[in-house]
Design an enzyme around this catalytic site. Structure first.
Site, PDB file in Angstrom:
ATOM      1  N   ASP A   1      41.044  38.104  50.664  1.00 58.34           N
ATOM      2  CA  ASP A   1      39.871  37.785  49.850  1.00 58.34           C
ATOM      3  C   ASP A   1      40.058  36.535  48.997  1.00 58.34           C
ATOM      4  OD1 ASP A   1      38.697  40.103  50.879  1.00 58.34           O
ATOM      5  OD2 ASP A   1      39.589  41.333  49.292  1.00 58.34           O
TER       6      ASP A   1
ATOM      7  N   GLY B   1      38.994  33.715  49.804  1.00 58.31           N
ATOM      8  CA  GLY B   1      37.892  32.792  50.072  1.00 58.31           C
ATOM      9  C   GLY B   1      38.099  32.052  51.398  1.00 58.31           C
ATOM     10  N   LYS B   2      38.774  32.731  52.347  1.00 63.16           N
ATOM     11  CA  LYS B   2      39.024  32.089  53.663  1.00 63.16           C
ATOM     12  C   LYS B   2      37.712  31.766  54.365  1.00 63.16           C
ATOM     13  CE  LYS B   2      41.393  35.704  54.756  1.00 63.16           C
ATOM     14  NZ  LYS B   2      41.430  36.375  53.448  1.00 63.16           N
TER      15      LYS B   2
ATOM     16  N   ALA C   1      38.504  43.002  57.788  1.00 65.86           N
ATOM     17  CA  ALA C   1      38.226  41.734  57.105  1.00 65.86           C
ATOM     18  C   ALA C   1      36.758  41.662  56.694  1.00 65.86           C
ATOM     19  CB  ALA C   1      38.539  40.570  58.039  1.00 65.86           C
ATOM     20  N   GLY C   2      36.516  40.963  55.598  1.00 65.69           N
ATOM     21  CA  GLY C   2      35.147  40.668  55.185  1.00 65.69           C
ATOM     22  C   GLY C   2      35.147  39.250  54.643  1.00 65.69           C
ATOM     23  N   HIS C   3      34.555  38.326  55.385  1.00 64.01           N
ATOM     24  CA  HIS C   3      34.563  36.913  54.997  1.00 64.01           C
ATOM     25  C   HIS C   3      33.149  36.487  54.638  1.00 64.01           C
ATOM     26  CE1 HIS C   3      38.504  36.168  57.465  1.00 64.01           C
ATOM     27  NE2 HIS C   3      38.601  37.146  56.582  1.00 64.01           N
TER      28      HIS C   3
ATOM     29  N   GLN D   1      42.918  38.802  56.246  1.00 62.31           N
ATOM     30  CA  GLN D   1      43.883  39.326  55.259  1.00 62.31           C
ATOM     31  C   GLN D   1      44.667  38.168  54.629  1.00 62.31           C
ATOM     32  OE1 GLN D   1      43.937  41.240  58.595  1.00 62.31           O
ATOM     33  NE2 GLN D   1      42.102  41.987  57.596  1.00 62.31           N
TER      34      GLN D   1
ATOM     35  N   THR E   1      34.294  43.382  50.293  1.00 64.84           N
ATOM     36  CA  THR E   1      33.180  43.063  51.204  1.00 64.84           C
ATOM     37  C   THR E   1      33.032  44.152  52.258  1.00 64.84           C
ATOM     38  OG1 THR E   1      33.945  40.783  50.953  1.00 64.84           O
ATOM     39  CG2 THR E   1      32.262  41.147  52.608  1.00 64.84           C
TER      40      THR E   1
ATOM     41  N   THR F   1      34.525  47.492  52.097  1.00 64.09           N
ATOM     42  CA  THR F   1      34.506  48.886  51.643  1.00 64.09           C
ATOM     43  C   THR F   1      33.709  49.099  50.361  1.00 64.09           C
ATOM     44  OG1 THR F   1      36.542  48.484  50.409  1.00 64.09           O
ATOM     45  CG2 THR F   1      36.775  49.373  52.641  1.00 64.09           C
TER      46      THR F   1
ATOM     47  N   LYS G   1      37.741  29.495  43.489  1.00 65.65           N
ATOM     48  CA  LYS G   1      37.301  30.307  42.345  1.00 65.65           C
ATOM     49  C   LYS G   1      37.860  29.833  40.992  1.00 65.65           C
ATOM     50  CE  LYS G   1      35.608  34.455  43.662  1.00 65.65           C
ATOM     51  NZ  LYS G   1      35.493  35.837  44.141  1.00 65.65           N
TER      52      LYS G   1
ATOM     53  N   ASP H   1      36.221  28.225  38.932  1.00 63.78           N
ATOM     54  CA  ASP H   1      35.104  28.409  37.994  1.00 63.78           C
ATOM     55  C   ASP H   1      35.148  29.749  37.276  1.00 63.78           C
ATOM     56  OD1 ASP H   1      34.534  29.107  40.832  1.00 63.78           O
ATOM     57  OD2 ASP H   1      32.766  30.077  39.964  1.00 63.78           O
TER      58      ASP H   1
END
Ligand code: GDP
Ligand code: IMO
Ligand code: MG
Length: 436
Positions: free
Chosen positions: A13, A15-16, A39-41, A222, A297, A299, A329, A331
């Site tokens: 996570d 930010g790939k 994965a959740g991109h 991952q 993203t 679960t 990130k 910011d």
């Protein structure tokens, strides 16, 4: 023309998705090389927010061929759902190619993953419950099904008839429901019919693109600290997220890679169990979680949040041979009075600068911090390093020195254009400049 790898340097996570989307403009092909729908991109272009689990993050560009490589484990239902979602948004999916050799996540893998986690109780890994471990386990045990098997009912029937008694025995011992051969054969063959046109020998696809002089980007899932070999075992995923995984899982050789871009964020997060020395359990951590929308993203679980930890980053830079870094990130740290950076650990009274991948040792590690002054102003609209508040610049410089590799891109918001590009060799300019 060589290949470039995008790899996570933390616990996922980082930010790939944003990084891959940002770089994809310059390449012809994006290849996912490991992991599955754990994965959740996230990709953000204007008002459009895309959450992808299997399809590579370059899919928004019409010129890109999106490849799911042999190292990925594919849940066909997730993939079909994702293709439908993309089509409903008007995105062309005809150029999504899936390796015939990628292993299939079957419903019994998902059931085994969930039943096993329930049984582990206090010792849970905190998996995403997507069947990742059991599928890679079957692959190594040579009893898995591959995507090409979905095209042949007779093969499916023979293999499942041989496999299912063992699976059902195990599931039964964990109080879970058994599966029936014929019903699974029908289901799997249905996936095969739907996905047949997407299946390909992706190794040759990638090799042919490279031979034509096209640039190929390999997208990891991952992160290094969740890598099966290099993470804090057993609190890891079941594949090689590191850059080496891109060669075995993407169908390229080590000498075809000329850039490894490590992706990290300006702080750390972790989902699931396992040691996390810089974890914040106070309202500062809560604030970062809220501002950074640190919710899984895949679960929907709140992500654990902590300060930036340079100890594993040095390890990650080495083991991936990272040649450049994108820092995401930044910011989210705006508004903090002071920002600690973890530069070493204290373990059993001794200073430790090398990352001990042992979960037991890490569990006893106390962070040694260097403190930096924070900055108050939002930085979403800044587009150059010089435009950053001085303290933000100092922080970036310190992180860069600790990592020992140039930070070439700094992200100041989720949107594609909210990116600071430093003077480097952006991939699109290499060919023109005669650098390759
Ligand atoms: P991945 O799994 O590594 O692709 O990362 P995720 O997509 O799971 O999580 C990163 C989250 O941060 C996503 O919601 C991104 O849209 C978002 N994001 C990425 N870069 C930035 C950034 O620089 N600033 C902010 N505020 N959000 C970002
Ligand atoms: P992306 O690609 C963050 C974590 C799980 C758990 C461990 C094992 O979006 O960065 P698994 O289901 O893989 O067997 O779970 O790995 N995990 C992730 N954490 N981001 C991910 O993917 C993850 N994929 C798996 O939370 O701790
Ligand atoms: Mg993610």
């Amino acid at each position: 023309m060589p290949a470039s790898i995008v790899v996570g340097l933390q616990w996922g996570d980082e930010g790939k998705g944003k990084t891959t989307d940002f770089l994809a403009e310059q390449v012809a092909m994006v290849v996912r090389y490991q992991g599955g729908d754990n994965a959740g991109h996230t990709v953000v272009k204007g008002d459009e927010v895309l959450k992808l689990h299997l399809v590579p993050s370059g899919v928004l560009y019409p010129h890109i061929t999106s490849v799911i490589g042999n190292g990925v484990v594919v849940n066909p239902e997730t993939l079909i759902g994702e293709l439908d979602m993309l089509m409903s948004r008007g995105i062309d999916v005809s150029r999504v190619r899936v390796s015939r050799a990628a292993h299939v996540i079957m419903p019994y893998h998902v059931a085994l993953d969930r039943a096993n986690e329930a049984r582990l109780d206090g010792a849970k890994v905190g998996t995403t419950g997507r069947g990742i471990g059991p599928t890679y386990g079957d692959r190594a045990w040579r009893v898995g099904l591959r995507m090409e098997d979905l095209l042949d009912k007779a093969v499916l029937r023979t293999r499942l008839a041989r496999l299912l008694p063992d699976k059902n025995l195990l599931l039964g011992s964990m109080g879970a429901e058994p599966f029936e051969v014929e019903a699974l054969v029908e289901k799997a063959a249905g996936w095969g019919v739907r996905l047949a046109d997407h299946l390909d020998d992706t190794t040759w696809l990638v090799q042919a693109a490279l031979a034509r002089g096209e640039h190929v980007l390999l997208e990891g899932a991952q992160g290094t600290l969740l890598d099966l070999d290099h993470g804090s075992y057993p609190f890891v995923t079941s594949s090689n997220a590191v850059a080496g995984g891109a060669t075995t899982g993407g169908g390229i050789g080590p000498l075809q890679v000329d850039e490894v871009m490590g992706v990290m964020k300006a702080y750390a997060t972790r989902v699931g169990s396992g040691p996390f020395p810089t974890e914040l359990l106070d309202e500062i951590g809560e604030g970062i979680r809220e501002r950074g929308h640190e919710v899984g993203t895949t679960t929907g679980r709140p992500r654990r949040v902590g300060w930036f930890d340079a100890v594993p980053i040095r390890y990650a830079v080495a083991v991936n041979s990272v040649s450049s870094i994108m820092l995401n990130k930044l910011d989210i740290l705006s508004g903090l009075e002071s920002i600690p950076l973890c530069v070493a650990y204290e373990v059993d009274g001794a200073r430790v600068e090398r990352w001990p991948s042992s979960a037991e040792v890490l569990g006893r590690a106390k962070p040694v911090y260097e403190w930096f002054d924070g900055w108050a102003e939002p930085i979403h609209d800044v587009r150059s390093l010089a435009g950053l508040p001085e303290n933000a610049r100092r922080y970036v410089t310190a992180v860069e020195e600790l990592a020992g590799v140039p930070i070439v891109l700094v992200s100041v918001g989720p949107e594609r254009t909210q990116t600071i590009e430093r003077a480097w060799r952006p991939m699109r300019r290499r060919q023109a400049a005669g650098l390759v």
